[in-house]
Scaffold this motif. Sequence first.
Motif, mmCIF file in Angstrom:
data_model
loop_
_atom_site.group_PDB
_atom_site.id
_atom_site.type_symbol
_atom_site.label_atom_id
_atom_site.label_comp_id
_atom_site.label_asym_id
_atom_site.label_seq_id
_atom_site.Cartn_x
_atom_site.Cartn_y
_atom_site.Cartn_z
ATOM 1 N N VAL A 1 0.820 -1.200 0.000
ATOM 2 C CA VAL A 1 0.000 0.000 0.000
ATOM 3 C C VAL A 1 0.860 1.259 0.000
ATOM 4 O O VAL A 1 0.444 2.316 -0.494
ATOM 5 C CB VAL A 1 -0.964 -0.016 1.211
ATOM 6 C CG1 VAL A 1 -0.201 0.148 2.520
ATOM 7 C CG2 VAL A 1 -2.023 1.070 1.071
ATOM 8 N N GLU A 2 2.092 1.155 0.536
ATOM 9 C CA GLU A 2 2.964 2.333 0.588
ATOM 10 C C GLU A 2 3.282 2.886 -0.796
ATOM 11 O O GLU A 2 3.614 4.081 -0.926
ATOM 12 C CB GLU A 2 4.271 1.987 1.313
ATOM 13 C CG GLU A 2 4.156 1.891 2.812
ATOM 14 C CD GLU A 2 3.742 0.518 3.293
ATOM 15 O OE1 GLU A 2 3.740 0.292 4.514
ATOM 16 O OE2 GLU A 2 3.425 -0.345 2.440
ATOM 17 N N THR A 3 3.198 2.044 -1.849
ATOM 18 C CA THR A 3 3.470 2.556 -3.187
ATOM 19 C C THR A 3 2.441 3.602 -3.603
ATOM 20 O O THR A 3 2.729 4.474 -4.429
ATOM 21 C CB THR A 3 3.484 1.409 -4.218
ATOM 22 O OG1 THR A 3 2.215 0.742 -4.207
ATOM 23 C CG2 THR A 3 4.575 0.403 -3.897
ATOM 24 N N LEU A 4 1.240 3.515 -3.019
ATOM 25 C CA LEU A 4 0.212 4.526 -3.313
ATOM 26 C C LEU A 4 0.623 5.908 -2.819
ATOM 27 O O LEU A 4 0.267 6.919 -3.418
ATOM 28 C CB LEU A 4 -1.104 4.152 -2.636
ATOM 29 C CG LEU A 4 -2.077 3.237 -3.356
ATOM 30 C CD1 LEU A 4 -3.307 3.030 -2.510
ATOM 31 C CD2 LEU A 4 -2.466 3.807 -4.712
ATOM 32 N N PHE A 5 1.348 5.943 -1.696
ATOM 33 C CA PHE A 5 1.681 7.229 -1.090
ATOM 34 C C PHE A 5 2.574 8.068 -2.004
ATOM 35 O O PHE A 5 2.603 9.294 -1.893
ATOM 36 C CB PHE A 5 2.383 7.017 0.259
ATOM 37 C CG PHE A 5 1.596 6.189 1.248
ATOM 38 C CD1 PHE A 5 0.228 5.989 1.086
ATOM 39 C CD2 PHE A 5 2.210 5.610 2.342
ATOM 40 C CE1 PHE A 5 -0.502 5.219 1.992
ATOM 41 C CE2 PHE A 5 1.494 4.847 3.252
ATOM 42 C CZ PHE A 5 0.137 4.655 3.073
ATOM 43 N N ALA A 6 3.318 7.382 -2.881
ATOM 44 C CA ALA A 6 4.189 8.095 -3.816
ATOM 45 C C ALA A 6 3.480 8.384 -5.134
ATOM 46 O O ALA A 6 3.807 9.361 -5.817
ATOM 47 C CB ALA A 6 5.452 7.280 -4.067
ATOM 48 N N GLU A 7 2.497 7.539 -5.494
ATOM 49 C CA GLU A 7 1.848 7.686 -6.799
ATOM 50 C C GLU A 7 0.670 8.658 -6.777
ATOM 51 O O GLU A 7 0.329 9.255 -7.802
ATOM 52 C CB GLU A 7 1.367 6.312 -7.283
ATOM 53 C CG GLU A 7 2.503 5.332 -7.555
ATOM 54 C CD GLU A 7 1.985 3.958 -7.963
ATOM 55 O OE1 GLU A 7 0.825 3.879 -8.400
ATOM 56 O OE2 GLU A 7 2.736 2.981 -7.836
ATOM 57 N N LEU A 8 0.012 8.802 -5.633
ATOM 58 C CA LEU A 8 -1.167 9.655 -5.534
ATOM 59 C C LEU A 8 -0.933 10.793 -4.554
ATOM 60 O O LEU A 8 0.028 10.782 -3.783
ATOM 61 C CB LEU A 8 -2.378 8.834 -5.076
ATOM 62 C CG LEU A 8 -2.862 7.707 -5.992
ATOM 63 C CD1 LEU A 8 -4.022 6.970 -5.331
ATOM 64 C CD2 LEU A 8 -3.275 8.252 -7.350
#
Length: 456
Positions: free
Chosen positions: A282-289
């Motif tokens: 889920v941490e990948t979302l923090f960079a993409e959005l």
Amino acid sequence: MRHVFEVSTGFGLCGVAAIVEHLDLGAVEDRVLLVANTVLAFEAAPPVHELPEYAPLLALFGRVVHLNDLIAPEHPHGWSPVPGSHHARLATAQLHAACGIDPDEEHVLWVESIQGAASASLTRLFERARIAVYADGLMTYGPTRIGVPDLVGDRIDAVVHLDLVPGLQPFVLREFHPEYRSFPIDGFLDVLRSVGGVDAPPVDGPVSVVVGQYLADLGLLTQEEDAALLSRMIAVALEQAPDRPVLVRAHPKAAAHATAAVVASFTSQGRDVRLLPTRGLVETLFAELDVALVVSCFSTALFTARAMGVPTVAVGARAVLRRLRPYQNSNRMAIVLADLLHLSVPLEAGPAQRPTTDPALIELIAAVTALSMQPGSLEGMLGVHDAAVLALPPDRYALLRRYVSQERLLRLFPGLPAPRRSVAARMRGRAARVPVLRGAWRAARRARTALAGPGR
């Protein structure tokens, strides 16, 4: 020097990659990735090294070994060869051969949790290896929950952990006095940015992210209570920003139908609440959005978001803490830190608690929590924090009492003044010593319960 890294999750593999980038751990050909697929139905879930999003990280290792294939038909959870047995000697020889370890070659075994079944077996079977334990998320900050044999513990040289709570030293394996080394969260986040993961939905502007957990499956809550917790998380996210879309990421191990039902209850009311796929970190979302808020109970994602400067809310942490059994449960420290370091909202209605920012108080509460969990293995800490606890002003002592009961504090810190018992408590104590009064007291209590009715 050969380095063998045992991993079972994408989070663990990203942690190992960050450690390899941060520390000098030899040439690529001297690094071995030992993958253990520890999910119960591992036939239906591909191991981490076969997931395409993590393929770029495999270049950091000279060889990849799949433990499940090596020990089939046994499962890593139940695989525990008896030390000194013929089975254990064969397993050791098999592991050394698969990892390319020569008979006289020095090697280091890196395990992501000394307390996991597979890790515990590996530390015994790699009997000549020096041992390093790397980041096990928030559980690293808690004390060791199992007895570790001296033959294993004496070979543990280091605990290398992700700096989720800057300045706080872990308590795991403190009884063996390893070197504690942290690796920066920025390096870990760089690794996360290099891998794929969660498919980012097409949204414009800032969003709130709710990270679910699987507390019913762990036996910490009932299915109904778990659903109520997720519902409360979503409601809090909507209260914080009513006009912002809420993206719900369920834990991969949580019951999919239960999560979908909770999300559907909000969408039926016209709220913009969307369910994300569970694949990837889920941490990948923090960079993409443009993530403007992260809400969970005590997920590690709260801490990674906090490190990235994203506002966070911990929901229901104290309610879960009260139900945690046994007391030594490894989740205890994670729950305490989540409740202590983030805006904390109760499961039911009630005032929120603002994050604690005093490093000395955070360290003291963590130390007392760890000591209350494992006073035997941490006996070297007894007496160390007495003066600090006795000197706490009432408001800070009340915060400590939020996490450690008065009874346990009195056992750990004999200098604390015993609280004055109420008249009712003294009467109950006297009644308990007299059979006739004890019976009358119980009858009166049953009568009060009956009069109060089922809605009490």
